[in-house]
Scaffold this motif. Structure first.
Motif, short mmCIF file in Angstrom:
data_model
loop_
_atom_site.label_atom_id
_atom_site.label_comp_id
_atom_site.label_asym_id
_atom_site.label_seq_id
_atom_site.Cartn_x
_atom_site.Cartn_y
_atom_site.Cartn_z
N UNK A 67 0.79 -1.23 0.00
CA UNK A 67 0.00 0.00 0.00
C UNK A 67 0.82 1.27 0.00
N UNK A 68 2.13 1.16 0.29
CA UNK A 68 2.99 2.34 0.29
C UNK A 68 3.39 2.74 -1.12
N UNK A 69 3.59 4.03 -1.33
CA UNK A 69 3.93 4.58 -2.63
C UNK A 69 5.19 5.42 -2.51
N UNK A 70 6.05 5.35 -3.53
CA UNK A 70 7.29 6.13 -3.54
C UNK A 70 7.55 6.62 -4.96
N UNK A 71 8.14 7.81 -5.07
CA UNK A 71 8.42 8.41 -6.37
C UNK A 71 9.93 8.50 -6.61
N UNK A 72 10.35 8.16 -7.83
CA UNK A 72 11.74 8.27 -8.26
C UNK A 72 11.80 9.31 -9.39
N UNK A 73 12.37 10.49 -9.13
CA UNK A 73 12.38 11.55 -10.15
C UNK A 73 13.15 11.14 -11.41
N UNK A 74 12.75 11.70 -12.51
CA UNK A 74 13.33 11.38 -13.81
C UNK A 74 14.85 11.55 -13.82
N UNK A 75 15.52 10.55 -14.38
CA UNK A 75 16.96 10.63 -14.61
C UNK A 75 17.84 10.37 -13.41
N UNK A 76 17.27 10.10 -12.23
CA UNK A 76 18.09 9.89 -11.02
C UNK A 76 18.29 8.39 -10.77
N UNK A 77 19.47 8.05 -10.28
CA UNK A 77 19.78 6.65 -9.94
C UNK A 77 18.87 6.20 -8.80
N UNK A 78 18.24 5.02 -8.98
CA UNK A 78 17.37 4.50 -7.93
C UNK A 78 17.39 2.97 -7.94
N UNK A 79 16.82 2.38 -6.90
CA UNK A 79 16.86 0.92 -6.73
C UNK A 79 15.70 0.48 -5.85
#
Length: 222
Positions: free
Chosen positions: A148-160
């Protein structure tokens, strides 16, 4: 004074133009179903458009996102991406969708970037440790996510995303591009063809050259 007004207007035009061309272009029609050939088609945003009169419901349909992906690989994860190549009707609409499956503890969607899209992720099963790194100065933002949790990864940034539970994990992600692209950092650095000169990587990562060459051999067949 007129010169100042002109300068302000010019700067606004440049900024607005840069913004417009930084993302998928806005659609100027109801839809533009992508086709591979040019016969009776119009070229829009990297794809030829199907004649609207020949469009059918299947052009906007993809079955099977309820089916778990195979996580029996070296990173223990699987991404089922539904982009314009899977749903032709997504062409020019600026969105796509993905299902992410993670093996029990250790399943990892490795550090990567989407050069053309922001990602919003919702966990539906399991527990994920997620994060992204900003541009210089590099700051790390992390969070443990539950169903149910939501998270956003901004465009072009390294994420995992990393599964920290002893059970499988499943998440779904929306991306702000019909074809967001993906660059997996480790694969891009150590596994491109032809390979990057190991002297360059040894200097950049402050590693022994032999270690770099071992990593390159590991990733060249990945």
């Amino acid at each position: 004074m007129k010169g100042a007004h002109f300068l302000v207007a010019f700067l606004l035009l440049v900024l607005s133009s840069s913004y417009v061309f930084a993302y998928d272009p806005s659609s100027l029609q109801d839809f533009c179903v992508a086709i591979n050939g040019s016969k009776d088609g119009v070229f829009v945003n990297g794809k030829f458009c199907k004649n609207p009169n020949l469009t059918v419901a299947e052009d906007f349909f993809f079955p099977g996102l309820n089916v778990p992906g195979n996580t029996g690989n070296r990173v223990g994860s699987n991404v089922t991406l539904v982009n314009v190549d899977r749903i032709p009707g997504l062409n020019t609409l600026g969105i796509s969708l993905a299902r992410l499956d993670f093996a029990p503890y250790g399943g990892l969607n490795p550090p990567h970037i989407h050069p053309r899209g922001t990602e919003i992720l919702v966990v539906v099963e399991g527990t994920l440790y997620v994060g992204f790194v900003t541009s210089n100065p590099n700051r790390l933002f992390t969070k443990v996510l539950y169903p149910g949790d939501v998270f956003v990864f901004p465009i072009g940034l390294i994420h995992f995303q990393f599964n920290i539970a002893k059970t499988n994990a499943v998440a779904f992600a929306g991306l702000s591009s019909q074809n967001p692209g993906v660059i997996t950092i480790a694969d891009a650095i150590f596994g491109p063809k032809p390979p990057i000169n190991p002297d360059v990587l040894a200097k950049a990562f402050q590693l022994d050259k032999d270690m770099v060459e071992k990593l390159q051999k590991l990733f060249e067949n990945a």
